[in-house]
Motif scaffolding. Structure first.
Motif, PDB file in Angstrom:
ATOM      1  N   SER A  48       3.617 -26.933   5.358  1.00  0.00           N
ATOM      2  CA  SER A  48       2.883 -27.426   4.194  1.00  0.00           C
ATOM      3  C   SER A  48       2.599 -28.923   4.308  1.00  0.00           C
ATOM      4  O   SER A  48       1.487 -29.374   4.017  1.00  0.00           O
ATOM      5  N   ALA A  49       3.573 -29.683   4.756  1.00  0.00           N
ATOM      6  CA  ALA A  49       3.389 -31.128   4.898  1.00  0.00           C
ATOM      7  C   ALA A  49       2.363 -31.445   5.990  1.00  0.00           C
ATOM      8  O   ALA A  49       1.518 -32.325   5.819  1.00  0.00           O
ATOM      9  N   ALA A  50       2.425 -30.726   7.102  1.00  0.00           N
ATOM     10  CA  ALA A  50       1.467 -30.946   8.191  1.00  0.00           C
ATOM     11  C   ALA A  50       0.060 -30.565   7.749  1.00  0.00           C
ATOM     12  O   ALA A  50      -0.906 -31.295   8.017  1.00  0.00           O
ATOM     13  N   ALA A  51      -0.072 -29.441   7.064  1.00  0.00           N
ATOM     14  CA  ALA A  51      -1.388 -29.013   6.571  1.00  0.00           C
ATOM     15  C   ALA A  51      -1.922 -30.007   5.544  1.00  0.00           C
ATOM     16  O   ALA A  51      -3.113 -30.323   5.531  1.00  0.00           O
ATOM     17  N   GLY A  52      -1.044 -30.514   4.698  1.00  0.00           N
ATOM     18  CA  GLY A  52      -1.461 -31.501   3.705  1.00  0.00           C
ATOM     19  C   GLY A  52      -1.908 -32.797   4.348  1.00  0.00           C
ATOM     20  O   GLY A  52      -2.900 -33.409   3.924  1.00  0.00           O
ATOM     21  N   GLY A  53      -1.214 -33.217   5.389  1.00  0.00           N
ATOM     22  CA  GLY A  53      -1.626 -34.416   6.112  1.00  0.00           C
ATOM     23  C   GLY A  53      -2.988 -34.241   6.746  1.00  0.00           C
ATOM     24  O   GLY A  53      -3.851 -35.119   6.655  1.00  0.00           O
ATOM     25  N   LEU A  54      -3.192 -33.098   7.375  1.00  0.00           N
ATOM     26  CA  LEU A  54      -4.504 -32.804   7.950  1.00  0.00           C
ATOM     27  C   LEU A  54      -5.581 -32.787   6.876  1.00  0.00           C
ATOM     28  O   LEU A  54      -6.656 -33.373   7.043  1.00  0.00           O
ATOM     29  N   TYR A  55      -5.287 -32.119   5.787  1.00  0.00           N
ATOM     30  CA  TYR A  55      -6.259 -31.994   4.698  1.00  0.00           C
ATOM     31  C   TYR A  55      -6.659 -33.372   4.168  1.00  0.00           C
ATOM     32  O   TYR A  55      -7.826 -33.625   3.892  1.00  0.00           O
ATOM     33  N   ASN A  56      -5.700 -34.261   4.036  1.00  0.00           N
ATOM     34  CA  ASN A  56      -5.996 -35.607   3.539  1.00  0.00           C
ATOM     35  C   ASN A  56      -6.776 -36.444   4.541  1.00  0.00           C
ATOM     36  O   ASN A  56      -7.456 -37.388   4.163  1.00  0.00           O
ATOM     37  N   LEU A  57      -6.681 -36.108   5.812  1.00  0.00           N
ATOM     38  CA  LEU A  57      -7.275 -36.916   6.868  1.00  0.00           C
ATOM     39  C   LEU A  57      -8.664 -36.459   7.308  1.00  0.00           C
ATOM     40  O   LEU A  57      -9.478 -37.274   7.710  1.00  0.00           O
ATOM     41  N   VAL A  58      -8.950 -35.189   7.213  1.00  0.00           N
ATOM     42  CA  VAL A  58     -10.186 -34.658   7.795  1.00  0.00           C
ATOM     43  C   VAL A  58     -11.438 -35.029   7.008  1.00  0.00           C
ATOM     44  O   VAL A  58     -11.392 -35.283   5.808  1.00  0.00           O
ATOM     45  N   THR A  59     -12.533 -35.020   7.762  1.00  0.00           N
ATOM     46  CA  THR A  59     -13.880 -35.164   7.208  1.00  0.00           C
ATOM     47  C   THR A  59     -14.711 -34.012   7.764  1.00  0.00           C
ATOM     48  O   THR A  59     -14.280 -33.343   8.721  1.00  0.00           O
ATOM     49  N   PRO A  60     -15.890 -33.771   7.220  1.00  0.00           N
ATOM     50  CA  PRO A  60     -16.731 -32.705   7.779  1.00  0.00           C
ATOM     51  C   PRO A  60     -16.995 -32.879   9.282  1.00  0.00           C
ATOM     52  O   PRO A  60     -17.166 -31.898  10.001  1.00  0.00           O
ATOM     53  N   GLY A  61     -16.979 -34.100   9.770  1.00  0.00           N
ATOM     54  CA  GLY A  61     -17.191 -34.341  11.187  1.00  0.00           C
ATOM     55  C   GLY A  61     -16.054 -33.860  12.079  1.00  0.00           C
ATOM     56  O   GLY A  61     -16.199 -33.797  13.304  1.00  0.00           O
ATOM     57  N   ASP A  62     -14.938 -33.484  11.495  1.00  0.00           N
ATOM     58  CA  ASP A  62     -13.782 -33.007  12.259  1.00  0.00           C
ATOM     59  C   ASP A  62     -13.772 -31.497  12.452  1.00  0.00           C
ATOM     60  O   ASP A  62     -12.866 -30.956  13.090  1.00  0.00           O
ATOM     61  N   ARG A  63     -14.771 -30.829  11.928  1.00  0.00           N
ATOM     62  CA  ARG A  63     -14.791 -29.367  11.968  1.00  0.00           C
ATOM     63  C   ARG A  63     -14.630 -28.820  13.385  1.00  0.00           C
ATOM     64  O   ARG A  63     -13.779 -27.958  13.634  1.00  0.00           O
ATOM     65  N   ALA A  64     -15.428 -29.303  14.322  1.00  0.00           N
ATOM     66  CA  ALA A  64     -15.378 -28.782  15.693  1.00  0.00           C
ATOM     67  C   ALA A  64     -13.999 -29.005  16.317  1.00  0.00           C
ATOM     68  O   ALA A  64     -13.466 -28.106  16.983  1.00  0.00           O
ATOM     69  N   LEU A  65     -13.425 -30.172  16.092  1.00  0.00           N
ATOM     70  CA  LEU A  65     -12.100 -30.455  16.659  1.00  0.00           C
ATOM     71  C   LEU A  65     -11.048 -29.526  16.068  1.00  0.00           C
ATOM     72  O   LEU A  65     -10.221 -28.967  16.803  1.00  0.00           O
ATOM     73  N   LEU A  66     -11.066 -29.340  14.751  1.00  0.00           N
ATOM     74  CA  LEU A  66     -10.067 -28.465  14.131  1.00  0.00           C
ATOM     75  C   LEU A  66     -10.242 -27.023  14.578  1.00  0.00           C
ATOM     76  O   LEU A  66      -9.250 -26.301  14.764  1.00  0.00           O
ATOM     77  N   GLU A  67     -11.487 -26.600  14.775  1.00  0.00           N
ATOM     78  CA  GLU A  67     -11.714 -25.249  15.291  1.00  0.00           C
ATOM     79  C   GLU A  67     -11.214 -25.146  16.728  1.00  0.00           C
ATOM     80  O   GLU A  67     -10.598 -24.154  17.111  1.00  0.00           O
ATOM     81  N   GLU A  68     -11.473 -26.169  17.534  1.00  0.00           N
ATOM     82  CA  GLU A  68     -11.001 -26.204  18.915  1.00  0.00           C
ATOM     83  C   GLU A  68      -9.471 -26.170  18.976  1.00  0.00           C
ATOM     84  O   GLU A  68      -8.879 -25.499  19.817  1.00  0.00           O
ATOM     85  N   LEU A  69      -8.840 -26.885  18.060  1.00  0.00           N
ATOM     86  CA  LEU A  69      -7.375 -26.927  18.011  1.00  0.00           C
ATOM     87  C   LEU A  69      -6.781 -25.650  17.419  1.00  0.00           C
ATOM     88  O   LEU A  69      -5.574 -25.433  17.485  1.00  0.00           O
ATOM     89  N   GLY A  70      -7.621 -24.818  16.818  1.00  0.00           N
ATOM     90  CA  GLY A  70      -7.166 -23.535  16.276  1.00  0.00           C
ATOM     91  C   GLY A  70      -6.329 -23.627  15.019  1.00  0.00           C
ATOM     92  O   GLY A  70      -5.410 -22.825  14.838  1.00  0.00           O
ATOM     93  N   VAL A  71      -6.655 -24.585  14.147  1.00  0.00           N
ATOM     94  CA  VAL A  71      -5.834 -24.742  12.948  1.00  0.00           C
ATOM     95  C   VAL A  71      -6.550 -24.422  11.636  1.00  0.00           C
ATOM     96  O   VAL A  71      -5.907 -24.392  10.590  1.00  0.00           O
ATOM     97  N   VAL A  72      -7.849 -24.158  11.674  1.00  0.00           N
ATOM     98  CA  VAL A  72      -8.574 -23.914  10.421  1.00  0.00           C
ATOM     99  C   VAL A  72      -7.998 -22.700   9.699  1.00  0.00           C
ATOM    100  O   VAL A  72      -7.701 -22.761   8.500  1.00  0.00           O
ATOM    101  N   ASP A  73      -7.824 -21.603  10.407  1.00  0.00           N
ATOM    102  CA  ASP A  73      -7.277 -20.402   9.764  1.00  0.00           C
ATOM    103  C   ASP A  73      -5.835 -20.610   9.307  1.00  0.00           C
ATOM    104  O   ASP A  73      -5.434 -20.108   8.250  1.00  0.00           O
ATOM    105  N   LEU A  74      -5.054 -21.354  10.080  1.00  0.00           N
ATOM    106  CA  LEU A  74      -3.681 -21.666   9.651  1.00  0.00           C
ATOM    107  C   LEU A  74      -3.700 -22.467   8.354  1.00  0.00           C
ATOM    108  O   LEU A  74      -2.893 -22.216   7.451  1.00  0.00           O
ATOM    109  N   MET A  75      -4.607 -23.424   8.262  1.00  0.00           N
ATOM    110  CA  MET A  75      -4.681 -24.253   7.060  1.00  0.00           C
ATOM    111  C   MET A  75      -5.082 -23.424   5.846  1.00  0.00           C
ATOM    112  O   MET A  75      -4.615 -23.681   4.743  1.00  0.00           O
ATOM    113  N   ARG A  76      -5.935 -22.442   6.043  1.00  0.00           N
ATOM    114  CA  ARG A  76      -6.342 -21.565   4.935  1.00  0.00           C
ATOM    115  C   ARG A  76      -5.169 -20.773   4.371  1.00  0.00           C
ATOM    116  O   ARG A  76      -5.200 -20.349   3.225  1.00  0.00           O
TER     117      ARG A  76
END
Length: 92
Positions: A48-76
């Motif tokens: 939860s803390a890691a997902a919250g940190g990511l959520y606070n940090l990301v912008t729409p421009g980070d979409r490709a990186l987060l998809e590449e890292l495989g964390v979008v579905d985990l964050m959901r």
């Protein structure tokens, strides 16, 4: 896990609504660090803390990186970041 949870929670809070801290976190490659922590921990509080940190940090421009890292579905799957798709501009 307690140290990871406390550290990730502190970073999550430092990133919320503070552009200077977000800039520094990006320079330190914290997107990748939070992503690795999210993907490797088995502890729900750390997740939860890691997902919250990511959520606070990301912008729409980070979409490709987060998809590449495989964390979008985990964050959901984590309540604090379940709306990540809208933050990244991913259609429902």
């Amino acid at each position: 896990p307690a140290t990871q949870r406390l550290a990730a929670s502190a970073l999550c809070n430092l990133l919320a609504n503070h552009e200077g801290n977000k800039r520094l976190a990006r320079e330190a490659d914290m997107l990748r660090s939070f992503a690795v922590l999210l993907k490797t921990t088995r502890d729900e509080a750390v997740r939860s803390a890691a997902a919250g940190g990511l959520y606070n940090l990301v912008t729409p421009g980070d979409r490709a990186l987060l998809e590449e890292l495989g964390v979008v579905d985990l964050m959901r799957q984590v309540p604090i970041s379940r709306n990540i798709a809208s933050r990244l501009g991913i259609p429902k």
